[in-house]
Design an enzyme around this catalytic site. Structure first.
Site, PDB file in Angstrom:
ATOM      1  N   HIS A   1      63.853  17.031  41.354  1.00  0.00           N
ATOM      2  CA  HIS A   1      62.552  17.138  40.704  1.00  0.00           C
ATOM      3  C   HIS A   1      62.588  17.617  39.381  1.00  0.00           C
ATOM      4  O   HIS A   1      62.027  17.061  38.430  1.00  0.00           O
ATOM      5  CB  HIS A   1      61.473  17.689  41.755  1.00  0.00           C
ATOM      6  CG  HIS A   1      60.205  17.648  41.222  1.00  0.00           C
ATOM      7  ND1 HIS A   1      59.202  16.831  40.762  1.00  0.00           N
ATOM      8  CD2 HIS A   1      59.475  18.921  41.196  1.00  0.00           C
ATOM      9  CE1 HIS A   1      58.146  17.064  40.346  1.00  0.00           C
ATOM     10  NE2 HIS A   1      58.151  18.349  40.405  1.00  0.00           N
TER      11      HIS A   1
ATOM     12  N   ASP B   1      55.025  16.125  35.542  1.00  0.00           N
ATOM     13  CA  ASP B   1      55.322  16.759  37.014  1.00  0.00           C
ATOM     14  C   ASP B   1      54.387  15.622  37.883  1.00  0.00           C
ATOM     15  O   ASP B   1      55.114  15.357  38.732  1.00  0.00           O
ATOM     16  CB  ASP B   1      54.713  18.196  36.897  1.00  0.00           C
ATOM     17  CG  ASP B   1      54.645  18.648  38.472  1.00  0.00           C
ATOM     18  OD1 ASP B   1      55.912  18.692  39.206  1.00  0.00           O
ATOM     19  OD2 ASP B   1      53.958  19.452  38.684  1.00  0.00           O
TER      20      ASP B   1
ATOM     21  N   ASP C   1      41.901 -11.468  29.487  1.00  0.00           N
ATOM     22  CA  ASP C   1      42.979 -10.742  28.706  1.00  0.00           C
ATOM     23  C   ASP C   1      43.858 -10.258  29.436  1.00  0.00           C
ATOM     24  O   ASP C   1      44.352  -8.967  29.110  1.00  0.00           O
ATOM     25  CB  ASP C   1      41.960  -9.550  28.273  1.00  0.00           C
ATOM     26  CG  ASP C   1      41.287  -8.924  29.105  1.00  0.00           C
ATOM     27  OD1 ASP C   1      41.179  -9.037  30.206  1.00  0.00           O
ATOM     28  OD2 ASP C   1      40.950  -7.837  28.598  1.00  0.00           O
TER      29      ASP C   1
ATOM     30  N   GLU D   1      56.406  29.155  41.804  1.00  0.00           N
ATOM     31  CA  GLU D   1      55.608  28.989  42.811  1.00  0.00           C
ATOM     32  C   GLU D   1      56.608  28.597  43.943  1.00  0.00           C
ATOM     33  O   GLU D   1      56.336  29.204  45.097  1.00  0.00           O
ATOM     34  CB  GLU D   1      54.814  27.325  42.294  1.00  0.00           C
ATOM     35  CG  GLU D   1      54.096  26.934  43.325  1.00  0.00           C
ATOM     36  CD  GLU D   1      52.778  27.851  43.647  1.00  0.00           C
ATOM     37  OE1 GLU D   1      52.549  28.783  42.892  1.00  0.00           O
ATOM     38  OE2 GLU D   1      52.002  27.392  44.548  1.00  0.00           O
ATOM     39  N   ASP D   2      57.694  27.869  43.827  1.00  0.00           N
ATOM     40  CA  ASP D   2      58.438  27.525  44.909  1.00  0.00           C
ATOM     41  C   ASP D   2      59.633  28.371  45.302  1.00  0.00           C
ATOM     42  O   ASP D   2      60.082  28.337  46.465  1.00  0.00           O
ATOM     43  CB  ASP D   2      58.763  26.097  44.744  1.00  0.00           C
ATOM     44  CG  ASP D   2      57.698  25.143  45.054  1.00  0.00           C
ATOM     45  OD1 ASP D   2      56.683  25.669  45.558  1.00  0.00           O
ATOM     46  OD2 ASP D   2      57.851  24.067  44.442  1.00  0.00           O
TER      47      ASP D   2
ATOM     48  N   HIS E   1      59.600  24.496  35.898  1.00  0.00           N
ATOM     49  CA  HIS E   1      58.136  24.487  36.256  1.00  0.00           C
ATOM     50  C   HIS E   1      57.865  25.040  37.437  1.00  0.00           C
ATOM     51  O   HIS E   1      56.938  25.593  37.866  1.00  0.00           O
ATOM     52  CB  HIS E   1      57.564  23.304  35.750  1.00  0.00           C
ATOM     53  CG  HIS E   1      57.733  22.420  36.693  1.00  0.00           C
ATOM     54  ND1 HIS E   1      58.698  21.326  36.696  1.00  0.00           N
ATOM     55  CD2 HIS E   1      56.893  21.960  37.960  1.00  0.00           C
ATOM     56  CE1 HIS E   1      58.879  20.467  37.768  1.00  0.00           C
ATOM     57  NE2 HIS E   1      57.720  20.876  38.378  1.00  0.00           N
TER      58      HIS E   1
HETATM   59 MN    MN Z   1      56.739  20.246  40.409  1.00  0.00          MN
END
Ligand code: MN
Length: 730
Positions: free
Chosen positions: A48, A139, A259, A76-77, A72
C-alpha cells in the site's frame, strides 16, 4: 505489486539531480515497521505505501512527498512515534505525516449535504501544507482501487466518503484525473448494477470510440491547416459517473449524451474561434439547438468557449469545444467557480479566489523544476475567518476565528453552554477562554446547576453564545428583581402596620398590576424591585382608605435600606429621575459622575438606576439598549463631595509635589490620597484622589494644576470597564 525501484526510476525522471537517499531510507524504514502486517487482500502491507508513493511520483511531487507516501501509515498503524519519524526524516516530513494521520482519523459520518460541504472546507482548512491533501488523495485513490477486499459495510462507508468529500476536493484543486477515477470507483461500489451496465455499454465501444476520436482529430488538424488556423487538440471520452449524472439530470439514454465524445480546439484568437466553428460545421452536420456561444455570452463564472455538437458521416455525435488560449487558461483556473456553479450554489468570490490560488499552486508545482522549497515554506490558510473544530464523535463545528470552548458549547446546545465548567482540547484541559484552532477536538465538561458567568460576555465570539448568556442573565436578574420587590413591599407594609398577607388574600392583585401596565403580578414585583414602581404607592392603591405618609409611618421608611442590605449599594439623593419619584438611584462606579457633569441613567435589573457620565466608555456600550435609558438630572444644590481620581503627568523637579498639593488645597479640595511616581526618563506621575463638589470645581482645579510649571497633562482616571457588574444587562 509496485516495486521500490519503479518509484525511484519515476522520480529520477523528473528529478535527475536530486539526492534520493532519503527515499531509500524511507523505504527501508517503512518495510521494517510494517513487517509482518498484511492488508485485507492478503498482500503484504508494504504494497500500500509503495502504491501511494508511486501515485505521488506520477503526480511529479517533490521527493519529500513521495517519502511521506511511504511513511504515511506508520504512525497510525504500527505505533511508531512521530518523534522517531522526525529524528530520522526531519521536521518537514514528520509534519506532513502528522497531517495525513490527523486527516485519516476524521471520519465523515453525516449524510447531510450541508455537513458534507462543511467537511470539505474543513479538510482544506485544517491542513497548513498542501502536500498533506495530495498524499491523502493518493492514499484514498489506492484504497479505492483495492476496496473490493473490504467487507461490504466498510466499502459503502468509504465509497460514500470518497464521493462526497475527496472527489470534490480533487476537483477543486483542478485534479481532474484524480477526481474522475475517485468518483467512478465510488460509483461502482455505491451503485454496482447501474455502474456495471453503463460501463459495459461504454467499454463495448471504447476501442471504436478512441479510434473515432483520433480520426476526428487528424481531420480537424488537416482542415485547420488548410485554413491556416493554428490549433492544439485534446480528445476525451466522458467518464462513467459523469455520463450517469447527465443521463439522470436530463432523463436521457446513453445515445442521447451528445458529449460522450468530445474534441477541444484551442486556438489563438476569437476570430479564429468562429472561423474554426464554421469549418467544423462545414465538415460535419451540427445538431440543431446544440450550438452554444459562451464567448458572446459568458457563463456566470466567466467561462468562455464555443460549444457545438455535430454528427459524423457514420451517425456518431460528438461535442466540439473551441476557445482561445486565454479562455482556456481562465476556464482551467476558474474551475472552482465552475464547480460551485454546476452544483447550483452561489459563488463566493473570496473563497474562489483562494481556491484558485491553491489550484494554481498545484499546477505550478507540477511544472516547476524545483518546487520543493517553494512548497515547503508555504502555509495555506483558506478560510481566515473561520475555525473548524470537532466534537469527540467527529462532528464538524464551524466557528468564527478566535472562538472559545464556550462558543463551541453553545453551538452544541444551550444547556451545554449554560452548564459548561471546563473544556478539554485534544485531550488537554484548557481555560474556557482558550482560542480554538483548526482541527481541535473539543470536549465540554458540564455540571448540572452550573451557571454562566457575566464575564463570558466580554470574550465569547458568537452571537449565539452572547445572546444565550444574556438571556440567562436576564432571567436570573428578573428573579432577583421579583424577590427584591416582594421584600420592599413587605417592609413598607410593616412600616405602616399593614397586614400584607391578609390584604393580598382579600384583594385580587392581578387587575392592580394591569393598572401599572404590568402583564403579571411578578412583573409588578419586578417593577418594584428595579425601582420603577413605588411600594408605598402600591399599598395606597391596595388600601385606598388608609393614609400613607411620613406621619403615619411607624418609623422613617427608607425605601432603599432593604436594597442596600441585599446588594450593599447606597443610593444617591442628589440625582433626580425626571418625572418619577422614589427610585433607587446610584452613581455608577466606573465613571463616578460628579455634579454638573452630563449624566445619563440606565435601569438595571434588581439594582435600581445606575447613573453614568455621558462620556463614560460603558455608556458607549449601552447605547443600543435604548429602552433602558432614562433621563436623569442633578437635584438642587446639595452639598456633597464626589471622589475623583486624577493623574498629573509632568517632568520631575524639586518641589513639584509640594506645588501640586498647595494648588489643590488652594481650591479647597480635600485630598484623600496622593502618590508620586518618577520614571527613569525624568518624567513623573502624581496620582491623587480627592473630594470635588461639582464639575465647575473640578474644571477649575484641573486648570490650575495645568498652569504649574513642568506639568503637561492632567487626566481624570475612570475605573476601567471592570465595573461590568454594574452594567445593566442588555
Ligand atoms: Mn494509507
Amino acid at each position: 505489486m509496485t516495486s521500490f525501484d519503479d518509484i525511484l526510476v519515476k522520480v529520477r525522471e523528473y528529478r535527475p539531480d536530486d539526492d534520493l537517499s532519503l527515499l531509500q531510507k524511507a523505504y527501508e524504514f517503512a518495510a521494517a515497521q510494517h513487517r509482518g502486517q498484511k492488508r485485507s487482500s492478503g498482500d503484504p502491507y508494504l504494497s500500500h505505501p509503495l502504491a501511494v508513493a508511486a501515485i505521488l511520483a506520477e503526480m511529479k511531487l517533490d521527493p519529500k512527498s513521495v517519502c511521506v507516501g511511504l511513511l504515511h501509515d506508520i504512525v497510525e498503524d504500527t505505533g511508531t512515534p512521530l518523534k522517531a519519524v522526525e529524528e530520522k526524516f526531519g521536521p518537514e516530513v514528520a509534519h506532513i505525516v502528522d497531517g495525513v494521520t490527523k486527516m485519516s482519523k476524521i471520519q465523515f459520518t453525516s449524510a447531510e449535504e450541508r455537513q458534507a460541504e462543511n467537511f470539505r472546507k474543513m479538510m482544506l482548512a485544517i491542513v497548513d501544507d498542501i502536500r498533506v491533501i495530495l498524499v491523502k488523495l493518493a492514499d484514498r485513490l489506492h484504497n479505492m482501487r483495492t476496496l473490493q477486499h473490504l467487507p461490504p459495510d466498510k466499502q459503502e462507508r468509504i465509497a460514500r466518503e470518497t464521493m462526497e468529500i475527496y472527489g470534490p476536493i480533487a476537483h477543486r484543486l483542478g485534479m481532474g484525473k484524480m477526481r474522475g477515477e475517485l468518483e467512478d470507483l465510488s460509483f461502482s461500489f455505491l451503485e454496482p448494477s447501474i455502474y456495471g451496465d453503463l460501463k459495459d455499454q461504454v467499454e463495448k465501444k471504447r476501442k471504436v470510440n478512441e479510434a473515432f476520436l483520433s480520426e476526428v482529430q487528424s481531420m480537424v488538424t488537416e482542415k485547420m491547416k488548410e485554413s491556416e488556423i493554428p490549433v492544439q487538440l485534446q480528445g476525451r471520452i466522458k467518464r462513467i459517473f459523469s455520463i450517469y449524472q447527465k443521463m439522470k439530470r436530463q432523463r436521457i439514454t446513453l445515445d442521447q449524451v451528445y458529449d460522450l465524445l468530445a474534441v477541444r480546439i484551442i486556438t489563438d484568437s476569437i476570430r479564429n474561434c468562429y472561423g474554426a466553428l464554421g469549418i467544423i460545421h462545414n465538415a460535419w452536420r451540427p445538431v440543431p439547438g446544440r450550438i452554444k456561444d459562451y464567448i458572446a455570452m459568458p457563463r456566470p463564472n466567466l467561462y468562455q468557449s464555443l460549444h457545438t455538437s455535430v454528427i459524423s458521416s457514420t451517425g456518431q455525435a460528438f461535442e466540439v469545444q473551441i476557445r482561445t488560449q486565454e479562455m482556456h487558461r481562465i476556464a482551467e483556473m476558474g474551475i472552482a467557480a465552475h464547480w460551485k456553479y454546476k452544483e447550483g450554489r452561489t459563488v463566493d468570490q473570496d473563497e474562489d479566489s483562494r481556491i484558485n490560488w491553491l489550484r494554481q499552486l498545484v499546477e505550478w508545482q507540477q511544472d516547476m523544476r524545483d518546487p520543493g522549497e517553494f512548497l515547503s515554506t508555504l502555509k495555506i490558510d483558506l478560510y481566515p475567518e473561520e475555525v473548524y473544530t470537532f466534537t469527540p464523535k467527529g462532528k464538524v463545528v464551524i466557528l468564527p476565528r478566535e472562538a472559545t470552548p464556550v462558543d463551541f458549547a453553545y453551538a452544541i446546545h444551550t444547556d451545554v453552554g449554560n452548564q459548561c465548567v471546563q473544556s478539554k482540547v485534544n485531550g488537554r484541559i484548557v481555560p474556557l477562554r482558550y482560542k480554538l484552532r483548526n482541527g481541535d477536538i473539543v470536549e465540554i465538561l458540564t455540571q448540572s446547576g452550573h451557571m454562566p458567568s457575566r464575564d463570558w460576555l466580554s470574550w465569547v465570539k458568537t452571537s449565539k453564545a452572547r445572546n444565550k448568556i444574556r438571556h440567562w442573565l436576564n432571567v436570573q436578574q428578573r428573579e432577583r428583581a421579583i424577590d427584591v420587590g416582594k421584600r420592599l413591599l413587605e417592609k413598607e407594609a410593616r412600616n405602616f402596620s399593614v397586614n400584607l398577607k391578609k390584604t393580598i388574600d382579600e384583594i385580587d392583585i392581578g387587575p392592580v398590576a394591569a393598572e401599572y401596565g404590568c402583564h403579571s403580578v411578578d412583573d409588578l414585583y419586578a417593577g418594584m424591585g428595579i425601582g420603577k414602581i413605588s411600594a408605598r404607592h402600591l399599598l395606597a392603591k391596595l388600601i385606598p382608605d388608609k393614609v400613607f405618609d411620613e406621619v403615619t409611618a411607624v418609623k422613617d421608611s427608607k425605601l432603599t435600606s432593604v436594597v442596600k442590605k441585599v446588594f450593599g449599594i447606597s443610593s444617591s439623593d442628589s440625582i433626580e429621575v425626571k418625572g418619577v419619584d422614589g427610585l433607587l438611584v446610584y452613581r455608577a462606579r466606573c465613571c463616578n459622575p460628579i455634579r454638573g457633569e452630563e449624566i445619563v441613567g440606565y435601569i438595571t435589573r434588581g439594582k435600581g438606576i445606575a447613573v453614568h457620565a455621558k462620556n463614560c466608555p460603558n455608556v458607549q456600550n449601552l447605547i443600543y439598549d435604548v429602552e433602558r435609558k432614562i433621563d436623569v438630572e442633578w437635584r438642587g444644590t446639595a452639598e456633597e463631595a464626589y471622589t475623583v481620581r486624577l493623574a498629573i503627568h509632568g517632568e520631575d523637579r524639586q518641589g513639584l509635589l509640594a506645588e501640586v498639593t498647595s494648588v489643590i488645597s488652594d481650591t479647597r479640595s480635600n485630598i484623600r490620597n496622593i502618590e508620586a511616581r518618577t520614571y527613569p526618563d525624568q518624567n513623573a506621575t502624581i496620582d491623587v484622589t480627592l473630594d470635588i463638589s461639582d464639575k465647575r470645581h473640578l474644571e477649575k482645579l484641573i486648570g490650575s494644576l495645568k498652569k504649574i510649571d513642568n506639568v503637561f497633562e492632567v487626566e481624570r482616571i475612570l475605573r476601567p470597564s471592570s465595573a461590568i457588574s454594574e452594567r445593566p444587562s442588555g
